[in-house]
Design a protein around this motif. Structure first.
Motif, mmCIF file in Angstrom:
data_model
loop_
_atom_site.group_PDB
_atom_site.id
_atom_site.type_symbol
_atom_site.label_atom_id
_atom_site.label_comp_id
_atom_site.label_asym_id
_atom_site.label_seq_id
_atom_site.Cartn_x
_atom_site.Cartn_y
_atom_site.Cartn_z
ATOM 1 N N LYS A 1 9.196 3.790 -12.674
ATOM 2 C CA LYS A 1 10.198 3.257 -13.594
ATOM 3 C C LYS A 1 11.457 2.875 -12.830
ATOM 4 O O LYS A 1 11.763 3.448 -11.791
ATOM 5 C CB LYS A 1 10.569 4.303 -14.641
ATOM 6 C CG LYS A 1 9.439 4.733 -15.542
ATOM 7 C CD LYS A 1 9.913 5.809 -16.505
ATOM 8 C CE LYS A 1 8.791 6.354 -17.352
ATOM 9 N NZ LYS A 1 9.259 7.451 -18.218
ATOM 10 N N PHE A 2 12.190 1.910 -13.402
ATOM 11 C CA PHE A 2 13.493 1.544 -12.866
ATOM 12 C C PHE A 2 14.327 0.985 -14.005
ATOM 13 O O PHE A 2 13.805 0.651 -15.071
ATOM 14 C CB PHE A 2 13.361 0.529 -11.721
ATOM 15 C CG PHE A 2 12.914 -0.833 -12.154
ATOM 16 C CD1 PHE A 2 13.831 -1.815 -12.474
ATOM 17 C CD2 PHE A 2 11.562 -1.137 -12.248
ATOM 18 C CE1 PHE A 2 13.419 -3.071 -12.882
ATOM 19 C CE2 PHE A 2 11.135 -2.390 -12.647
ATOM 20 C CZ PHE A 2 12.072 -3.363 -12.970
ATOM 21 N N CYS A 3 15.621 0.891 -13.778
ATOM 22 C CA CYS A 3 16.538 0.318 -14.767
ATOM 23 C C CYS A 3 17.188 -0.933 -14.194
ATOM 24 O O CYS A 3 17.469 -1.005 -12.997
ATOM 25 C CB CYS A 3 17.659 1.294 -15.113
ATOM 26 S SG CYS A 3 17.115 2.718 -16.050
ATOM 27 N N CYS A 4 17.481 -1.884 -15.065
ATOM 28 C CA CYS A 4 18.252 -3.038 -14.635
ATOM 29 C C CYS A 4 19.683 -2.574 -14.378
ATOM 30 O O CYS A 4 20.094 -1.520 -14.873
ATOM 31 C CB CYS A 4 18.174 -4.159 -15.668
ATOM 32 S SG CYS A 4 19.233 -3.937 -17.098
ATOM 33 N N PRO A 5 20.462 -3.341 -13.624
ATOM 34 C CA PRO A 5 21.810 -2.889 -13.266
ATOM 35 C C PRO A 5 22.905 -3.230 -14.265
ATOM 36 O O PRO A 5 24.073 -3.008 -13.982
ATOM 37 C CB PRO A 5 22.050 -3.605 -11.936
ATOM 38 C CG PRO A 5 21.266 -4.857 -12.049
ATOM 39 C CD PRO A 5 20.040 -4.489 -12.838
ATOM 40 N N ASP A 6 22.579 -3.740 -15.439
ATOM 41 C CA ASP A 6 23.602 -4.088 -16.427
ATOM 42 C C ASP A 6 24.168 -2.807 -17.034
ATOM 43 O O ASP A 6 23.469 -2.081 -17.742
ATOM 44 C CB ASP A 6 22.993 -4.979 -17.505
ATOM 45 C CG ASP A 6 24.008 -5.501 -18.504
ATOM 46 O OD1 ASP A 6 25.072 -4.872 -18.668
ATOM 47 O OD2 ASP A 6 23.727 -6.534 -19.127
ATOM 48 N N CYS A 7 25.424 -2.519 -16.777
ATOM 49 C CA CYS A 7 26.008 -1.240 -17.216
ATOM 50 C C CYS A 7 26.163 -1.134 -18.729
ATOM 51 O O CYS A 7 26.253 -0.035 -19.263
ATOM 52 C CB CYS A 7 27.335 -0.990 -16.518
ATOM 53 S SG CYS A 7 28.628 -2.174 -16.946
ATOM 54 N N GLY B 1 0.769 -1.237 0.000
ATOM 55 C CA GLY B 1 0.000 0.000 0.000
ATOM 56 C C GLY B 1 0.796 1.281 0.000
ATOM 57 O O GLY B 1 0.227 2.364 0.140
ATOM 58 N N GLY B 2 2.092 1.193 -0.175
ATOM 59 C CA GLY B 2 2.921 2.386 -0.173
ATOM 60 C C GLY B 2 3.012 3.038 -1.542
ATOM 61 O O GLY B 2 2.413 2.578 -2.519
ATOM 62 N N THR B 3 3.756 4.120 -1.576
ATOM 63 C CA THR B 3 3.970 4.853 -2.823
ATOM 64 C C THR B 3 5.462 4.886 -3.115
ATOM 65 O O THR B 3 6.212 5.562 -2.420
ATOM 66 C CB THR B 3 3.427 6.297 -2.699
ATOM 67 O OG1 THR B 3 2.055 6.238 -2.328
ATOM 68 C CG2 THR B 3 3.586 7.042 -4.008
ATOM 69 N N PRO B 4 5.901 4.155 -4.152
ATOM 70 C CA PRO B 4 7.328 4.159 -4.478
ATOM 71 C C PRO B 4 7.723 5.445 -5.198
ATOM 72 O O PRO B 4 6.856 6.195 -5.661
ATOM 73 C CB PRO B 4 7.473 2.948 -5.412
ATOM 74 C CG PRO B 4 6.135 2.821 -6.044
ATOM 75 C CD PRO B 4 5.129 3.274 -5.020
ATOM 76 N N PRO B 5 9.017 5.691 -5.319
ATOM 77 C CA PRO B 5 9.470 6.856 -6.084
ATOM 78 C C PRO B 5 8.951 6.779 -7.517
ATOM 79 O O PRO B 5 8.808 5.702 -8.084
ATOM 80 C CB PRO B 5 10.997 6.731 -6.059
ATOM 81 C CG PRO B 5 11.313 5.762 -4.983
ATOM 82 C CD PRO B 5 10.122 4.891 -4.814
ATOM 83 N N ARG B 6 8.685 7.937 -8.067
ATOM 84 C CA ARG B 6 8.179 8.010 -9.437
ATOM 85 C C ARG B 6 9.100 8.878 -10.281
ATOM 86 O O ARG B 6 9.781 9.766 -9.770
ATOM 87 C CB ARG B 6 6.761 8.572 -9.453
ATOM 88 C CG ARG B 6 5.784 7.621 -8.772
ATOM 89 C CD ARG B 6 4.376 8.156 -8.771
ATOM 90 N NE ARG B 6 3.496 7.260 -8.049
ATOM 91 C CZ ARG B 6 2.737 6.328 -8.631
ATOM 92 N NH1 ARG B 6 2.745 6.188 -9.930
ATOM 93 N NH2 ARG B 6 1.968 5.551 -7.914
ATOM 94 N N ALA B 7 9.090 8.616 -11.584
ATOM 95 C CA ALA B 7 9.867 9.412 -12.532
ATOM 96 C C ALA B 7 9.211 10.787 -12.687
ATOM 97 O O ALA B 7 8.094 11.016 -12.206
ATOM 98 C CB ALA B 7 9.939 8.690 -13.881
ATOM 99 N N LYS B 8 9.872 11.679 -13.373
ATOM 100 C CA LYS B 8 9.347 13.034 -13.582
ATOM 101 C C LYS B 8 7.982 13.034 -14.255
ATOM 102 O O LYS B 8 7.176 13.933 -14.040
ATOM 103 C CB LYS B 8 10.329 13.869 -14.405
ATOM 104 C CG LYS B 8 11.582 14.201 -13.644
ATOM 105 C CD LYS B 8 12.541 15.007 -14.492
ATOM 106 C CE LYS B 8 13.817 15.261 -13.715
ATOM 107 N NZ LYS B 8 14.797 16.012 -14.482
#
Length: 91
Positions: free
Chosen positions: A70-76, A58-65
């Motif tokens: 959104k999130f990114c995978c960690p593969d550089c 029930g929380g609110t995660p960070p949001r993009a502008k």
């Protein structure tokens, strides 16, 4: 009594970097968190899980502008950009 939980959908909406995904994922691929866990790259799932956990409780995660989650995978070499969407369904 059945508990309502949001259905969580993860969609690849972009890519940062020129290399191909080592797992073979492509822009437009969509994954249902509850049904496709073995199909999604474990590295991406590792990053996605805190967002999913926040949403499920029930929380609110960070949001993009743009207001989307959104999130990114960690593969550089190929950071796939994912968007999380919710569907209020019974699981």
């Amino acid at each position: 009594m059945t508990e309502k939980k949001p259905k969580i959908i993860l969609t690849i909406i972009g890519r940062l970097g020129k290399a191909g995904c080592h797992r073979g994922h492509r822009i437009g691929d969509t994954f249902d968190f509850d049904n496709d866990r073995g199909k999604l790259c474990p590295m991406a799932m590792h990053v996605a899980f805190p967002y999913i956990d926040i949403l499920r409780y029930g929380g609110t995660p960070p949001r993009a502008k743009d207001g989307k989650i959104k999130f990114c995978c960690p593969d550089c070499d190929t950071a796939n950009v994912f968007e999380i969407t919710l569907k209020e369904d019974l699981l």
